[in-house]
Design an enzyme around this catalytic site. Structure first.
Site, PDB file in Angstrom:
ATOM      1  N   GLU A  95      47.651 -16.418  14.827  1.00 37.98           N
ATOM      2  CA  GLU A  95      49.044 -15.993  14.966  1.00 37.98           C
ATOM      3  C   GLU A  95      49.981 -17.123  14.561  1.00 37.98           C
ATOM      4  O   GLU A  95      49.645 -18.300  14.690  1.00 37.98           O
ATOM      5  CB  GLU A  95      49.335 -15.637  16.433  1.00 37.98           C
ATOM      6  CG  GLU A  95      49.409 -14.151  16.711  1.00 37.98           C
ATOM      7  CD  GLU A  95      50.699 -13.493  16.231  1.00 37.98           C
ATOM      8  OE1 GLU A  95      51.314 -13.947  15.245  1.00 37.98           O
ATOM      9  OE2 GLU A  95      51.077 -12.488  16.853  1.00 37.98           O
ATOM     10  N   ASP A  96      51.169 -16.745  14.114  1.00 41.08           N
ATOM     11  CA  ASP A  96      52.173 -17.742  13.776  1.00 41.08           C
ATOM     12  C   ASP A  96      52.886 -18.262  15.027  1.00 41.08           C
ATOM     13  O   ASP A  96      52.991 -19.455  15.249  1.00 41.08           O
ATOM     14  CB  ASP A  96      53.191 -17.166  12.778  1.00 41.08           C
ATOM     15  CG  ASP A  96      53.713 -15.782  13.189  1.00 41.08           C
ATOM     16  OD1 ASP A  96      53.318 -15.271  14.263  1.00 41.08           O
ATOM     17  OD2 ASP A  96      54.508 -15.198  12.428  1.00 41.08           O
ATOM     18  N   ASP A  99      55.584 -15.397  21.512  1.00 48.98           N
ATOM     19  CA  ASP A  99      56.845 -15.327  22.250  1.00 48.98           C
ATOM     20  C   ASP A  99      56.577 -14.555  23.541  1.00 48.98           C
ATOM     21  O   ASP A  99      56.112 -15.126  24.518  1.00 48.98           O
ATOM     22  CB  ASP A  99      57.887 -14.652  21.349  1.00 48.98           C
ATOM     23  CG  ASP A  99      59.275 -14.636  21.968  1.00 48.98           C
ATOM     24  OD1 ASP A  99      59.440 -15.158  23.070  1.00 48.98           O
ATOM     25  OD2 ASP A  99      60.205 -14.079  21.354  1.00 48.98           O
ATOM     26  N   PHE A 147      65.031 -19.265  18.002  1.00 49.23           N
ATOM     27  CA  PHE A 147      64.520 -18.457  16.902  1.00 49.23           C
ATOM     28  C   PHE A 147      64.257 -19.378  15.710  1.00 49.23           C
ATOM     29  O   PHE A 147      65.180 -19.949  15.142  1.00 49.23           O
ATOM     30  CB  PHE A 147      65.508 -17.356  16.514  1.00 49.23           C
ATOM     31  CG  PHE A 147      64.920 -16.392  15.531  1.00 49.23           C
ATOM     32  CD1 PHE A 147      64.122 -15.349  15.962  1.00 49.23           C
ATOM     33  CD2 PHE A 147      65.140 -16.553  14.169  1.00 49.23           C
ATOM     34  CE1 PHE A 147      63.541 -14.482  15.046  1.00 49.23           C
ATOM     35  CE2 PHE A 147      64.565 -15.687  13.247  1.00 49.23           C
ATOM     36  CZ  PHE A 147      63.772 -14.654  13.684  1.00 49.23           C
ATOM     37  N   ARG A 160      60.655 -17.716   4.498  1.00 49.50           N
ATOM     38  CA  ARG A 160      59.208 -17.819   4.746  1.00 49.50           C
ATOM     39  C   ARG A 160      58.574 -18.983   3.985  1.00 49.50           C
ATOM     40  O   ARG A 160      57.619 -19.581   4.461  1.00 49.50           O
ATOM     41  CB  ARG A 160      58.500 -16.533   4.298  1.00 49.50           C
ATOM     42  CG  ARG A 160      58.719 -15.354   5.217  1.00 49.50           C
ATOM     43  CD  ARG A 160      57.654 -14.302   4.957  1.00 49.50           C
ATOM     44  NE  ARG A 160      58.030 -12.985   5.449  1.00 49.50           N
ATOM     45  CZ  ARG A 160      57.851 -12.561   6.695  1.00 49.50           C
ATOM     46  NH1 ARG A 160      57.310 -13.350   7.590  1.00 49.50           N
ATOM     47  NH2 ARG A 160      58.222 -11.354   7.058  1.00 49.50           N
TER      48      ARG A 160
HETATM   49  P1  5GP Z   1      55.974 -11.421  20.636  1.00 48.04           P
HETATM   50  O1  5GP Z   1      55.350 -10.055  20.556  1.00 48.04           O
HETATM   51  O2  5GP Z   1      55.020 -12.500  21.100  1.00 48.04           O
HETATM   52  O3  5GP Z   1      57.243 -11.416  21.427  1.00 48.04           O
HETATM   53  O4  5GP Z   1      56.458 -11.776  19.178  1.00 48.04           O
HETATM   54  C1  5GP Z   1      55.545 -12.081  18.229  1.00 48.04           C
HETATM   55  C2  5GP Z   1      56.077 -11.891  16.834  1.00 48.04           C
HETATM   56  O5  5GP Z   1      57.499 -11.849  16.787  1.00 48.04           O
HETATM   57  C3  5GP Z   1      55.669 -13.054  15.992  1.00 48.04           C
HETATM   58  O6  5GP Z   1      54.411 -12.858  15.410  1.00 48.04           O
HETATM   59  C4  5GP Z   1      56.799 -13.155  15.009  1.00 48.04           C
HETATM   60  O7  5GP Z   1      56.545 -12.305  13.924  1.00 48.04           O
HETATM   61  C5  5GP Z   1      58.003 -12.649  15.766  1.00 48.04           C
HETATM   62  N1  5GP Z   1      58.755 -13.793  16.360  1.00 48.04           N
HETATM   63  C6  5GP Z   1      58.795 -14.174  17.649  1.00 48.04           C
HETATM   64  N2  5GP Z   1      59.560 -15.264  17.808  1.00 48.04           N
HETATM   65  C7  5GP Z   1      60.016 -15.575  16.567  1.00 48.04           C
HETATM   66  C8  5GP Z   1      60.854 -16.627  16.059  1.00 48.04           C
HETATM   67  O8  5GP Z   1      61.352 -17.523  16.759  1.00 48.04           O
HETATM   68  N3  5GP Z   1      61.076 -16.627  14.723  1.00 48.04           N
HETATM   69  C9  5GP Z   1      60.557 -15.686  13.875  1.00 48.04           C
HETATM   70  N4  5GP Z   1      60.859 -15.799  12.586  1.00 48.04           N
HETATM   71  N5  5GP Z   1      59.766 -14.680  14.315  1.00 48.04           N
HETATM   72  C10 5GP Z   1      59.509 -14.627  15.648  1.00 48.04           C
END
Ligand code: 5GP
Length: 172
Positions: A95-96, A99, A147, A160
């Site tokens: 995963e990148d 959150d 963010f 990206r």
């Molecule tokens: P989660 O489901 O954990 O809340 O969010 C995961 C996904 O939301 C990540 O894989 C990413 O694509 C997007 N995301 C969450 N936080 C960020 C952020 O700070 N920046 C960006 N560009 N994408 C985010």
């Protein structure tokens, strides 16, 4: 105006270490792992990480969408999914950023149904102070709840291809 949070050099160094940590973890268990790249954000991390893992690495690519703009829509849509069996395999999801963990817990629930031998999670970034539904096994960097963009991460499909992780001032 973009502020650099993690430089390209810092990323390179840490990803190299993570490759070693992952190799170390698996080396007594298996000689082959199956890495799942969560598109699109993980593309650069995935590519750099697997080159630093000293094992046979099979690839899968999945794409789910959960975000629109800077805030979670609370909805998850599967756009593409694994195309190879993972039963009895050592699977690592790449995963990148973690959150809320909502996206990842959804992905993990589905992958578990294929009965892999082992299912681990590696994330480049983890947001501090966020209540994540998933505990990652390997973490690159813990960052503030901002963010962020770059190194695969976008803001409405922009940024990206930046080689570093940063944040857009005014969108923090
Ligand atoms: P989660 O489901 O954990 O809340 O969010 C995961 C996904 O939301 C990540 O894989 C990413 O694509 C997007 N995301 C969450 N936080 C960020 C952020 O700070 N920046 C960006 N560009 N994408 C985010």
């Amino acid at each position: 105006m973009i502020e650099v949070l993690i430089s390209s050099e810092q990323i390179k160094e840490r990803v190299k270490q993570m490759g070693k940590e992952i190799t170390e973890y698996y080396k007594d268990k298996t000689d082959t792992i199956h890495a799942v790249c969560v598109l699109k954000g993980s593309i650069h991390f995935f590519s750099d990480l697997v080159q630093n893992i000293d094992l046979n690495v099979e690839y899968s690519f999945i794409q789910v969408a959960s975000y629109s703009g800077v805030s979670s829509t609370g909805r998850i849509r599967v756009k593409s999914w694994i195309d190879e069996p993972i039963e009895n395999k050592y699977v690592i999801v790449v995963e990148d950023i973690l959150d809320t963990g909502l996206t990842l817990s959804y992905i993990l629930d589905y992958l578990r149904r294929y009965r892999p031998a082992d299912l681990k999670v590696v994330t480049l970034l983890k947001k501090l102070g966020r209540n994540s539904q998933v505990t990652p096994d390997f973490v690159g960097f813990e960052i503030e709840d901002k963010f962020v963009i770059g190194y695969g991460l976008d803001y409405n499909e922009k940024y990206r291809n930046l080689p570093y992780v940063g944040w857009v001032k005014g969108n923090g």
